[in-house]
Enzyme design. Structure first.
Site, PDB file in Angstrom:
ATOM      1  N   ASP A 182       9.943   3.162   1.840  1.00 46.77           N
ATOM      2  CA  ASP A 182       8.232   3.526   1.923  1.00 46.77           C
ATOM      3  C   ASP A 182       8.309   3.742   3.869  1.00 46.77           C
ATOM      4  O   ASP A 182       7.607   2.544   3.872  1.00 46.77           O
ATOM      5  CB  ASP A 182       7.225   3.315   1.111  1.00 46.77           C
ATOM      6  CG  ASP A 182       6.007   3.913   1.424  1.00 46.77           C
ATOM      7  OD1 ASP A 182       5.689   4.713   2.694  1.00 46.77           O
ATOM      8  OD2 ASP A 182       5.400   4.026   1.085  1.00 46.77           O
ATOM      9  N   PHE A 236       0.914  -1.305   0.078  1.00 45.19           N
ATOM     10  CA  PHE A 236       0.183   0.128   0.451  1.00 45.19           C
ATOM     11  C   PHE A 236       1.306   1.280  -0.255  1.00 45.19           C
ATOM     12  O   PHE A 236       1.710   1.626   1.409  1.00 45.19           O
ATOM     13  CB  PHE A 236      -0.872  -0.119   1.553  1.00 45.19           C
ATOM     14  CG  PHE A 236      -1.529   1.175   0.899  1.00 45.19           C
ATOM     15  CD1 PHE A 236      -3.223   0.884   0.006  1.00 45.19           C
ATOM     16  CD2 PHE A 236      -1.578   2.581   1.867  1.00 45.19           C
ATOM     17  CE1 PHE A 236      -4.177   2.777   0.311  1.00 45.19           C
ATOM     18  CE2 PHE A 236      -2.236   3.282   2.169  1.00 45.19           C
ATOM     19  CZ  PHE A 236      -3.503   3.502   0.803  1.00 45.19           C
ATOM     20  N   LYS A 250       3.257  11.628   7.008  1.00 43.73           N
ATOM     21  CA  LYS A 250       2.468  11.287   7.746  1.00 43.73           C
ATOM     22  C   LYS A 250       2.910  12.022   9.182  1.00 43.73           C
ATOM     23  O   LYS A 250       2.481  12.824   9.576  1.00 43.73           O
ATOM     24  CB  LYS A 250       1.861   9.701   7.736  1.00 43.73           C
ATOM     25  CG  LYS A 250       0.773   9.463   6.889  1.00 43.73           C
ATOM     26  CD  LYS A 250       0.434   7.830   7.932  1.00 43.73           C
ATOM     27  CE  LYS A 250      -0.412   7.027   6.753  1.00 43.73           C
ATOM     28  NZ  LYS A 250      -1.101   8.047   6.484  1.00 43.73           N
TER      29      LYS A 250
END
Length: 419
Positions: free
Chosen positions: A242, A157, A271
């Site tokens: 990531d 994802f 984030k």
């Protein structure tokens, strides 16, 4: 650090409650239905706790998918944002601003890298990395024009842009959005042999999550990340990590790659980098790699804006002390002990790294969604994924007593009725 260890007073929303019902009905009428939120309407938040519009309090054990690593309203981050709000919030990259350089300098140092390309969202960071890797492949590695490939992992994802969903195997993310972008190869996550077989002379990068968050906190086998690093070095491909969810203290280290002593060629961050206040993301790499980017190749009106840089710089400052990484490591041991004790008692598998856990619920007992709904009724916020898995990612400011409160409620749900 700001926390509140008081227990909630009669937690559990009544969806028919006047304020809750009104807000949910309005949102359902005027927003696109691209999410399926739990029936709670949050009005305010502080530390590890949120309060809904009915005045009920909940322990936040999702932390905005790690965007709130430092909790809601961390005073240092709020002060940085407030001070910058009174000075300048946006200049665009048509001009320099006095907050961008210090932020990028210290973020690069935190990552042991040299250069930062700031963006806004995690998906933008991934898209940026794809572009940089392809350009590096053509200009530095010498891959023939238009023939670069990037190897990714099943279950990944990395976002939901058209290019990113092109290499997703999630049908909900892909269905109806083709035609898809070519140039990607997907192999089983954690399988070093399959990865090696997929890499060829035209592979410019291997793009992986060191821990797959959306997949349910899927931790690869020991030795996998070092094998990826060695393969990329040997085949002259970039290792892109990531760390948008796993980075910045979540796993008990600054970056999840550190657990196995691995340094990628490129970190993707987001984030928590915005402190839960503003969207901030970044690609962090070496001058040799990032040097292929020239004026006009890539950009963003808001990328590197003064407000984002000020908050991001304050986040870097919090991480430089090592306090939050140490908290995640210590409290992660408590989380692991409490969750593993539930194996065989309604839980079939537990995966924990720092203050991050994927808990597989026995699907014959209840779904992950049902578990989260029942936790909600007991004053705990969590999120399900892939049917029977519950993700836990409490803020790194959570107190041990609060962590036990969450575990107690989790245990009570498993022991209770399954209607």
């Amino acid at each position: 650090m700001t926390t509140d260890s008081r227990t909630t007073a009669s937690p559990g929303p009544d969806a028919a409650g006047t304020e809750t019902e009104r807000h949910i009905r309005l949102a359902e009428q005027v927003t696109a239905h691209n999410y399926h939120p739990l029936p709670v309407v949050i009005g305010s938040a502080e530390g590890s706790w949120v309060t809904d519009v009915e005045g009920r309090r909940y322990l936040d054990c999702l932390a905005g998918y790690s965007a709130l690593n430092f909790g809601h309203g961390h005073p240092t981050l709020l002060a940085a944002a407030q001070a910058q709000l009174e000075r300048a919030t946006l200049t665009s990259r048509a001009f320099h601003n006095d907050r961008l350089g210090p932020f990028c300098r210290d973020l690069a140092a935190l990552a042991g890298m040299e250069t930062v390309l700031p963006m806004n969202t995690g998906a933008e960071a991934v898209e940026t990395a794809i572009k940089v890797a392809r350009k590096w492949g053509y200009e530095v590695k010498g891959v023939p024009a238009g023939q670069a490939n990037i190897v990714v992992a099943d279950g990944n994802f990395h976002g939901r842009t058209t290019t990113i969903v092109s290499f997703s195997d999630d049908p909900d993310a892909r269905r109806g959005f083709g035609p898809f972008t070519p140039g990607f190869r997907s192999v089983p996550y954690g399988d070093a042999a399959a990865l090696e077989a997929a890499v060829d002379d035209r592979t410019v990068a291997v793009l992986l999550e060191p821990i797959q968050g959306e997949a349910g906190v899927n931790i690869p086998p020991h030795g996998y990340l070092p094998a990826v690093r060695a393969l990329c070095t040997r085949r002259r491909a970039l290792f892109i990590a990531d760390e948008i969810q796993s980075g910045l203290g979540r796993t008990g280290t600054t970056f999840a790659c550190e657990v196995e002593g691995v340094v990628p060629d490129m970190y993707l961050l987001g984030k928590a980098l915005g402190g839960g206040i503003v969207p901030v993301s970044a690609v962090v790499s070496s001058r040799q790699v990032m040097g292929v980017v020239r004026p006009g190749n890539h950009g963003s009106t808001f990328g590197g804006n003064p407000l984002a840089a000020a908050v991001g710089h304050a986040v870097v400052g919090l991480l430089q002390t090592g306090e939050y990484q140490a908290r995640a490591a210590k409290l992660g041991g408590v989380l692991r002990e409490r969750m593993e004790a539930l194996t065989g008692r309604g839980v079939v598998a537990v995966r924990v790294r720092g203050l991050w856990a994927g808990i597989d619920i026995d699907p014959q007992l209840m779904s992950g969604r049902q578990m989260c709904e029942r936790l909600l009724a007991r004053g705990v916020l969590a999120k399900d994924t892939h049917g029977s898995t519950v993700r836990l990612a409490p803020p790194l400011v959570i107190e041990e007593a609060e962590l036990h409160l969450m575990a107690d409620q989790f245990t009570a749900v498993l022991a209770g009725p399954t209607d």
